[in-house]
Enzyme design. Structure first.
Site, PDB file in Angstrom:
ATOM      1  N   LYS A   1      28.672  18.799 -74.831  1.00  0.00           N
ATOM      2  CA  LYS A   1      28.399  20.170 -74.339  1.00  0.00           C
ATOM      3  C   LYS A   1      29.243  21.183 -75.126  1.00  0.00           C
ATOM      4  O   LYS A   1      28.731  22.187 -75.613  1.00  0.00           O
ATOM      5  CB  LYS A   1      28.750  20.241 -72.847  1.00  0.00           C
ATOM      6  CG  LYS A   1      28.720  21.639 -72.270  1.00  0.00           C
ATOM      7  CD  LYS A   1      29.462  21.765 -70.948  1.00  0.00           C
ATOM      8  CE  LYS A   1      29.939  23.191 -70.754  1.00  0.00           C
ATOM      9  NZ  LYS A   1      30.708  23.434 -69.553  1.00  0.00           N
TER      10      LYS A   1
ATOM     11  N   LYS B   1      39.023  27.896 -77.607  1.00  0.00           N
ATOM     12  CA  LYS B   1      38.690  26.614 -76.958  1.00  0.00           C
ATOM     13  C   LYS B   1      37.575  25.891 -77.733  1.00  0.00           C
ATOM     14  O   LYS B   1      37.647  24.685 -77.976  1.00  0.00           O
ATOM     15  CB  LYS B   1      38.245  26.903 -75.514  1.00  0.00           C
ATOM     16  CG  LYS B   1      37.515  25.785 -74.800  1.00  0.00           C
ATOM     17  CD  LYS B   1      38.440  24.838 -74.109  1.00  0.00           C
ATOM     18  CE  LYS B   1      37.667  23.701 -73.440  1.00  0.00           C
ATOM     19  NZ  LYS B   1      38.507  22.645 -72.943  1.00  0.00           N
TER      20      LYS B   1
ATOM     21  N   THR C   1      33.981  26.466 -69.297  1.00  0.00           N
ATOM     22  CA  THR C   1      33.735  26.457 -70.743  1.00  0.00           C
ATOM     23  C   THR C   1      32.282  26.850 -70.952  1.00  0.00           C
ATOM     24  O   THR C   1      31.373  26.064 -70.650  1.00  0.00           O
ATOM     25  CB  THR C   1      33.987  25.056 -71.345  1.00  0.00           C
ATOM     26  OG1 THR C   1      35.281  24.634 -70.964  1.00  0.00           O
ATOM     27  CG2 THR C   1      33.878  25.093 -72.856  1.00  0.00           C
TER      28      THR C   1
HETATM   29  P1  NAD Z   1      31.940  19.921 -61.966  1.00  0.00           P
HETATM   30  O1  NAD Z   1      30.488  19.806 -62.252  1.00  0.00           O
HETATM   31  O2  NAD Z   1      32.678  18.739 -61.448  1.00  0.00           O
HETATM   32  O3  NAD Z   1      32.207  21.128 -60.937  1.00  0.00           O
HETATM   33  C1  NAD Z   1      31.492  22.319 -60.910  1.00  0.00           C
HETATM   34  C2  NAD Z   1      31.357  22.768 -59.453  1.00  0.00           C
HETATM   35  O4  NAD Z   1      30.636  23.993 -59.429  1.00  0.00           O
HETATM   36  C3  NAD Z   1      30.585  21.781 -58.589  1.00  0.00           C
HETATM   37  O5  NAD Z   1      31.319  21.478 -57.414  1.00  0.00           O
HETATM   38  C4  NAD Z   1      29.291  22.522 -58.267  1.00  0.00           C
HETATM   39  O6  NAD Z   1      28.759  22.186 -56.987  1.00  0.00           O
HETATM   40  C5  NAD Z   1      29.774  23.958 -58.321  1.00  0.00           C
HETATM   41  N1  NAD Z   1      28.686  24.901 -58.498  1.00  0.00           N
HETATM   42  C6  NAD Z   1      27.618  24.815 -59.343  1.00  0.00           C
HETATM   43  N2  NAD Z   1      26.827  25.886 -59.194  1.00  0.00           N
HETATM   44  C7  NAD Z   1      27.395  26.672 -58.248  1.00  0.00           C
HETATM   45  C8  NAD Z   1      27.035  27.909 -57.655  1.00  0.00           C
HETATM   46  N3  NAD Z   1      25.927  28.546 -58.007  1.00  0.00           N
HETATM   47  N4  NAD Z   1      27.843  28.423 -56.693  1.00  0.00           N
HETATM   48  C9  NAD Z   1      28.964  27.769 -56.318  1.00  0.00           C
HETATM   49  N5  NAD Z   1      29.361  26.587 -56.845  1.00  0.00           N
HETATM   50  C10 NAD Z   1      28.570  26.055 -57.803  1.00  0.00           C
HETATM   51  O7  NAD Z   1      32.594  20.448 -63.325  1.00  0.00           O
HETATM   52  P2  NAD Z   1      34.137  20.315 -63.770  1.00  0.00           P
HETATM   53  O8  NAD Z   1      34.340  19.032 -64.483  1.00  0.00           O
HETATM   54  O9  NAD Z   1      34.987  20.680 -62.613  1.00  0.00           O
HETATM   55  O10 NAD Z   1      34.189  21.447 -64.893  1.00  0.00           O
HETATM   56  C11 NAD Z   1      34.179  22.841 -64.577  1.00  0.00           C
HETATM   57  C12 NAD Z   1      34.258  23.606 -65.889  1.00  0.00           C
HETATM   58  O11 NAD Z   1      35.476  23.272 -66.562  1.00  0.00           O
HETATM   59  C13 NAD Z   1      33.133  23.276 -66.880  1.00  0.00           C
HETATM   60  O12 NAD Z   1      32.736  24.439 -67.542  1.00  0.00           O
HETATM   61  C14 NAD Z   1      33.769  22.274 -67.840  1.00  0.00           C
HETATM   62  O13 NAD Z   1      33.181  22.295 -69.112  1.00  0.00           O
HETATM   63  C15 NAD Z   1      35.203  22.775 -67.875  1.00  0.00           C
HETATM   64  N6  NAD Z   1      36.194  21.744 -68.194  1.00  0.00           N
HETATM   65  C16 NAD Z   1      36.105  20.509 -67.645  1.00  0.00           C
HETATM   66  C17 NAD Z   1      37.068  19.542 -67.954  1.00  0.00           C
HETATM   67  C18 NAD Z   1      36.997  18.162 -67.349  1.00  0.00           C
HETATM   68  O14 NAD Z   1      37.719  17.277 -67.831  1.00  0.00           O
HETATM   69  N7  NAD Z   1      36.184  17.919 -66.325  1.00  0.00           N
HETATM   70  C19 NAD Z   1      38.119  19.849 -68.828  1.00  0.00           C
HETATM   71  C20 NAD Z   1      38.207  21.133 -69.345  1.00  0.00           C
HETATM   72  C21 NAD Z   1      37.229  22.084 -69.032  1.00  0.00           C
END
Ligand code: NAD
Length: 335
Positions: free
Chosen positions: A284, A209, A135
């Protein structure tokens, strides 16, 4: 596995027939998939992807958190390769999915994948399909899509359903993609979700979204205030919620995620506001929506007030790290 879900193999994107194909067994026909960002969402998504793609295919993964990739390689069965960098993923995989926290991460990951512009001169000379499920703001997404041109097609596919939906393979994806890519993207995404909604050209998934999550952020505060009001007037919380949920105030925060402990047993409020949709993620998304609205010259009246409230909720030690319905606690609601 349904033949619909069998991925299309090494054909140039433009030449792919977008029809059902039968299971391919010849090794020359094996495909390679990439997944970057094995966080709370990405880890279970990549796991579901690995379980749906043909056994002989390879899943190439990368995360800056090496504990996540090591755990994945140990835990998940099948061909899994841990790439040394995101560029390594882009060189080895035809279809690449990213699930990253913020716009800055998406920018830097794609810059590293796409530079130098020699991907098609490597071992896979076909255009890549990049699917970004993060997102982020539509402007960053558009910039990345432009940067990908010549080496691949980039589509936005933000998701809803949370960690529980990701684990169960029941996510909903809202996609922004040209019509000719919709069928293929849908095949890929249905391996990790149950529904794909095509909203228009690149960027449209994120617009949808963000509009939805803007409304959700406001409904959540309004529900907390209305419940607080009624309870302080002396109404029974369950009777009040029942009445709202059969009346015109009904919304997801009142019906499914009611902020008053004990009203809905399965709601985070009934377990100390643990789990659910974190207040920082809600804030966010609200800020991304406000930023994108401002950039397009769209006026919003309520959003800035909501943002101030969520900033205060996030700063409140009683509320930090909790489900966003904890705004009820922050407003002094009776628990
Ligand atoms: P998270 O922070 O748990 O996971 C993100 C991952 O990306 C981490 O493992 C991190 O180490 C990795 N990362 C960061 N920088 C990196 C890089 N340069 N190279 C490789 N890996 C890298 O986040 P999440 O909760 O899994 O969410 C991911 C996305 O989905 C976000 O944009 C969030 O807004 C969206 N989202 C989350 C949810 C939720 O409930 N958690 C629901 C819908 C959408």
């Amino acid at each position: 596995m349904s033949t619909l879900l069998v991925p299309l193999r090494r054909l140039p994107l433009a030449a792919r027939p977008f029809t059902r194909r039968t299971f391919a067994t010849s090794s020359s026909n094996l495909a390679s998939w990439g997944f970057i960002g094995l966080g709370r969402m990405g880890y279970p998504m990549a796991k579901n992807l690995r379980s749906h793609i043909p056994k002989g295919d390879t899943l190439v993964i990368h995360d800056v958190n090496t504990a996540a990739t090591s755990k994945f390689a140990e835990e998940v069965q099948g061909n899994v390769e841990v790439a040394s960098s995101v560029r390594d993923v882009a060189e080895k995989a035809e279809t690449i999915i990213t699930s990253l926290p913020e716009p800055s991460h998406v920018k830097s990951v794609y810059k590293a994948m796409l530079m130098p512009q020699t991907l098609l001169k490597g071992s896979i000379p076909q255009e890549r399909l990049f699917i970004d499920c993060s997102t982020i703001d539509p402007r960053t997404s558009r910039e990345v899509a432009q940067a990908a041109q010549g080496q691949g097609k980039f589509i936005d596919a933000p998701m809803s359903g949370g960690v529980v939906g990701a684990q169960a393979g029941k996510l909903t994806f809202m996609i922004g993609a040209p019509k000719e890519l919709v069928e293929r993207a849908t095949e890929v995404l249905l391996m990790m979700g149950k529904r794909v909604i095509h909203l228009g050209e690149q960027g449209a998934g994120l617009h949808g979204k963000l509009a939805n999550n803007y409304l959700l952020a406001l409904n959540n505060i309004a529900t907390a205030e209305a419940m607080n009001m009624g309870i302080k007037w002396g109404l029974d919380p369950a009777a009040l919620a029942d009445m709202i949920n059969t009346s015109t105030g009904r919304c997801w925060p009142s019906e499914v995620n009611n902020p008053v402990p004990g009203v809905i047993e399965s709601a985070p409020a009934s377990r100390g506001y643990e789990g659910g949709f974190g207040v920082s993620l809600a804030n966010k998304d609200l800020k991304l929506a406000l930023q994108a609205a401002e950039e397009a010259g769209i006026q919003v009246a309520l959003g800035p007030y909501a943002r101030d409230i969520y900033d205060a909720v996030q700063a409140n030690p009683e509320c930090q790290g909790k489900d966003f319905s904890v705004v009820y606690r922050h407003l002094g609601g009776k628990e």
